[in-house]
Structure formats: structure tokens, C-alpha cells
Scaffold this motif. Structure first.
Motif, PDB file in Angstrom:
ATOM      1  N   ASP A  32      23.438  -9.886  -8.198  1.00  0.00           N
ATOM      2  CA  ASP A  32      23.615  -9.213  -6.914  1.00  0.00           C
ATOM      3  C   ASP A  32      22.336  -9.125  -6.074  1.00  0.00           C
ATOM      4  N   TRP A  33      21.173  -9.410  -6.660  1.00  0.00           N
ATOM      5  CA  TRP A  33      19.926  -9.317  -5.904  1.00  0.00           C
ATOM      6  C   TRP A  33      19.636 -10.662  -5.238  1.00  0.00           C
ATOM      7  N   PRO A  34      19.561 -10.717  -3.913  1.00  0.00           N
ATOM      8  CA  PRO A  34      19.417 -12.011  -3.232  1.00  0.00           C
ATOM      9  C   PRO A  34      18.009 -12.600  -3.217  1.00  0.00           C
ATOM     10  N   TYR A  35      16.977 -11.780  -3.411  1.00  0.00           N
ATOM     11  CA  TYR A  35      15.603 -12.236  -3.199  1.00  0.00           C
ATOM     12  C   TYR A  35      14.938 -12.604  -4.519  1.00  0.00           C
ATOM     13  N   SER A  36      15.478 -13.629  -5.163  1.00  0.00           N
ATOM     14  CA  SER A  36      15.043 -13.975  -6.501  1.00  0.00           C
ATOM     15  C   SER A  36      15.315 -15.446  -6.787  1.00  0.00           C
ATOM     16  N   TYR A  66       0.844  -1.185   0.000  1.00  0.00           N
ATOM     17  CA  TYR A  66       0.000   0.000   0.000  1.00  0.00           C
ATOM     18  C   TYR A  66       0.888   1.245   0.000  1.00  0.00           C
ATOM     19  N   ARG A  67       0.603   2.143  -0.930  1.00  0.00           N
ATOM     20  CA  ARG A  67       1.362   3.391  -1.098  1.00  0.00           C
ATOM     21  C   ARG A  67       2.860   3.151  -1.312  1.00  0.00           C
ATOM     22  N   ARG A  68       3.173   1.996  -1.878  1.00  0.00           N
ATOM     23  CA  ARG A  68       4.559   1.648  -2.235  1.00  0.00           C
ATOM     24  C   ARG A  68       5.530   1.723  -1.052  1.00  0.00           C
ATOM     25  N   GLN A  69       5.060   1.299   0.114  1.00  0.00           N
ATOM     26  CA  GLN A  69       5.950   1.247   1.273  1.00  0.00           C
ATOM     27  C   GLN A  69       7.047   0.209   1.020  1.00  0.00           C
ATOM     28  N   CYS A  70       8.224   0.482   1.508  1.00  0.00           N
ATOM     29  CA  CYS A  70       9.378  -0.391   1.258  1.00  0.00           C
ATOM     30  C   CYS A  70       9.703  -1.239   2.483  1.00  0.00           C
ATOM     31  N   PHE A  71       8.991  -2.366   2.613  1.00  0.00           N
ATOM     32  CA  PHE A  71       9.258  -3.243   3.758  1.00  0.00           C
ATOM     33  C   PHE A  71       9.336  -4.720   3.392  1.00  0.00           C
ATOM     34  N   LEU A  72       9.059  -5.075   2.143  1.00  0.00           N
ATOM     35  CA  LEU A  72       8.968  -6.491   1.795  1.00  0.00           C
ATOM     36  C   LEU A  72      10.276  -7.258   1.967  1.00  0.00           C
ATOM     37  N   CYS A  73      11.403  -6.588   1.876  1.00  0.00           N
ATOM     38  CA  CYS A  73      12.688  -7.285   2.006  1.00  0.00           C
ATOM     39  C   CYS A  73      13.170  -7.378   3.446  1.00  0.00           C
ATOM     40  N   ASP A  74      12.423  -6.813   4.382  1.00  0.00           N
ATOM     41  CA  ASP A  74      12.782  -6.922   5.796  1.00  0.00           C
ATOM     42  C   ASP A  74      12.683  -8.383   6.233  1.00  0.00           C
ATOM     43  N   GLU A  75      13.591  -8.812   7.081  1.00  0.00           N
ATOM     44  CA  GLU A  75      13.650 -10.224   7.497  1.00  0.00           C
ATOM     45  C   GLU A  75      12.319 -10.727   8.046  1.00  0.00           C
ATOM     46  N   ARG A  76      11.692  -9.956   8.910  1.00  0.00           N
ATOM     47  CA  ARG A  76      10.422 -10.396   9.507  1.00  0.00           C
ATOM     48  C   ARG A  76       9.351 -10.598   8.435  1.00  0.00           C
ATOM     49  N   ARG A  97       9.881 -11.186   5.173  1.00  0.00           N
ATOM     50  CA  ARG A  97      10.282 -12.335   4.342  1.00  0.00           C
ATOM     51  C   ARG A  97       9.909 -13.654   5.024  1.00  0.00           C
ATOM     52  N   SER A  98      10.150 -13.737   6.313  1.00  0.00           N
ATOM     53  CA  SER A  98       9.780 -14.947   7.063  1.00  0.00           C
ATOM     54  C   SER A  98       8.272 -15.166   7.050  1.00  0.00           C
ATOM     55  N   ALA A  99       7.524 -14.102   7.231  1.00  0.00           N
ATOM     56  CA  ALA A  99       6.063 -14.206   7.212  1.00  0.00           C
ATOM     57  C   ALA A  99       5.576 -14.603   5.814  1.00  0.00           C
ATOM     58  N   LEU A 100       6.190 -14.062   4.780  1.00  0.00           N
ATOM     59  CA  LEU A 100       5.825 -14.452   3.416  1.00  0.00           C
ATOM     60  C   LEU A 100       6.060 -15.950   3.195  1.00  0.00           C
ATOM     61  N   VAL A 120      10.587 -12.803  -7.666  1.00  0.00           N
ATOM     62  CA  VAL A 120      11.502 -11.764  -7.229  1.00  0.00           C
ATOM     63  C   VAL A 120      10.768 -10.917  -6.202  1.00  0.00           C
ATOM     64  N   LEU A 121      11.452 -10.642  -5.124  1.00  0.00           N
ATOM     65  CA  LEU A 121      10.912  -9.821  -4.048  1.00  0.00           C
ATOM     66  C   LEU A 121      11.683  -8.511  -4.039  1.00  0.00           C
ATOM     67  N   LEU A 122      10.971  -7.411  -4.190  1.00  0.00           N
ATOM     68  CA  LEU A 122      11.546  -6.076  -4.167  1.00  0.00           C
ATOM     69  C   LEU A 122      11.020  -5.357  -2.935  1.00  0.00           C
ATOM     70  N   PRO A 123      11.587  -4.225  -2.574  1.00  0.00           N
ATOM     71  CA  PRO A 123      11.150  -3.570  -1.336  1.00  0.00           C
ATOM     72  C   PRO A 123       9.657  -3.241  -1.268  1.00  0.00           C
TER      73      PRO A 123
END
Length: 165
Positions: free
Chosen positions: A131-135, A3-13, A15-18, A37-40
């Protein structure tokens, strides 16, 4: 997309919840992840669902609900809550909708996989895909689909054709 392009998807917590939300959704509604691919602030993925089952929505609902329950206390923005969000019992973590596309053939699949893996470069997060780890790019390298030095073959026209919400 958040929502509103908040940048939290790559946070460890998150990622674990995902991961846990995906596993929960798979228990009742199986699917495999072909590319991811997971971006912020958003993600892209290709899923294979069982034959005669095209219900992406229920799977996303389970995943989003799980992540919201796990992460809402830290990420919810009360100042962004609108009457429509309260009425629908939504939070301020996720955009309401998602974009979906049914893969038509092998060429379409390859184009979308390339687009997904190139996305962190497209958004300026890294200079090279490796270089991108979440992919799932790293899985594709391990399986010999890409070389570790693959930089992407996506032209601007291909990116427009694939689309993005």
C-alpha cells in the motif's frame, strides 16, 4: 532525515525535486539505487557506487542542496534558524548528518532491503507494504523478488540490528 522530523518528503514538489537532485548528482557522481523508501520525514536507500568510490557524502550534498534550492521558499522556517545554521549556510529542511552502512554480503543486503521495504508498516503509515507508493518494493514485485502480498519478515531484533538514525 528532515530537520526536526518535519513531514514534507512525500509532497509532490519535494518528490520532484528529489528525483531531479538524484539525476543531477548521478551526472557527476554515478550510482544506482538498489532499494529506496521515502517516508514523510525520512528516507532509506541502498546505493551501489562505482568501484573505489565510497563518497556518499558528496552525492547527498548535491541532492540536499538541490532540494533545498527548489523547496526552501515554501519550507524554510526562519524561526528555527540558529547562528550555527546561518554560519554553515544551512536551511531548516534537512538534518545535518546521515547514517551509512556498508553492505557486507548477500544476507546483509537482503536484510537491509527487507527493512527498507517494511519501514512504512513499521512506522504505522500502512498495514501492508504493497500500500505504500514511495518505495522500490513495487519494482521488486515486478521483478519477481517479492510476491505482491509480501508483508515483511522483519522481526524487532532485525530492525534493531539494521539500525536507524
Amino acid at each position: 532525515m528532515t530537520y526536526r522530523r518535519q513531514c514534507f518528503l512525500c509532497d509532490e514538489r519535494v518528490r520532484s525535486a528529489l528525483r531531479a537532485g538524484i539525476n543531477l548528482a548521478r551526472k557527476e557522481h554515478p550510482f544506482s539505487i538498489d532499494a529506496w523508501v521515502l517516508l514523510p520525514d525520512h528516507l532509506h536507500c541502498i546505493w551501489t557506487l562505482p568501484p573505489d568510490d565510497a563518497d556518499f557524502g558528496i552525492r547527498w550534498a548535491i541532492i540536499k542542496r538541490y532540494v533545498t534550492k527548489q523547496c526552501n521558499p515554501e519550507l524554510k522556517r526562519d524561526d528555527w534558524m540558529k547562528p550555527s545554521k546561518v554560519k554553515r549556510k544551512e536551511s531548516t529542511l534537512w538534518q545535518r548528518r546521515f547514517w551509512e552502512h556498508q553492505i557486507r554480503d548477500d544476507q546483509d543486503f537482503e536484510k537491509h532491503v527487507d527493512y527498507i521495504h517494511y519501514n512504512p508498516v513499521k512506522h504505522g503509515l500502512v498495514k501492508q507494504v504493497l500500500d505504500w507508493p514511495y518505495s522500490t518494493f513495487h519494482r521488486y514485485v515486478k521483478n519477481g523478488v517479492y510476491g505482491h502480498d509480501w508483508t515483511g519478515i522483519c522481526s524487532e531484533e532485525q530492525m534493531v540490528d539494521v539500525g536507524e538514525p
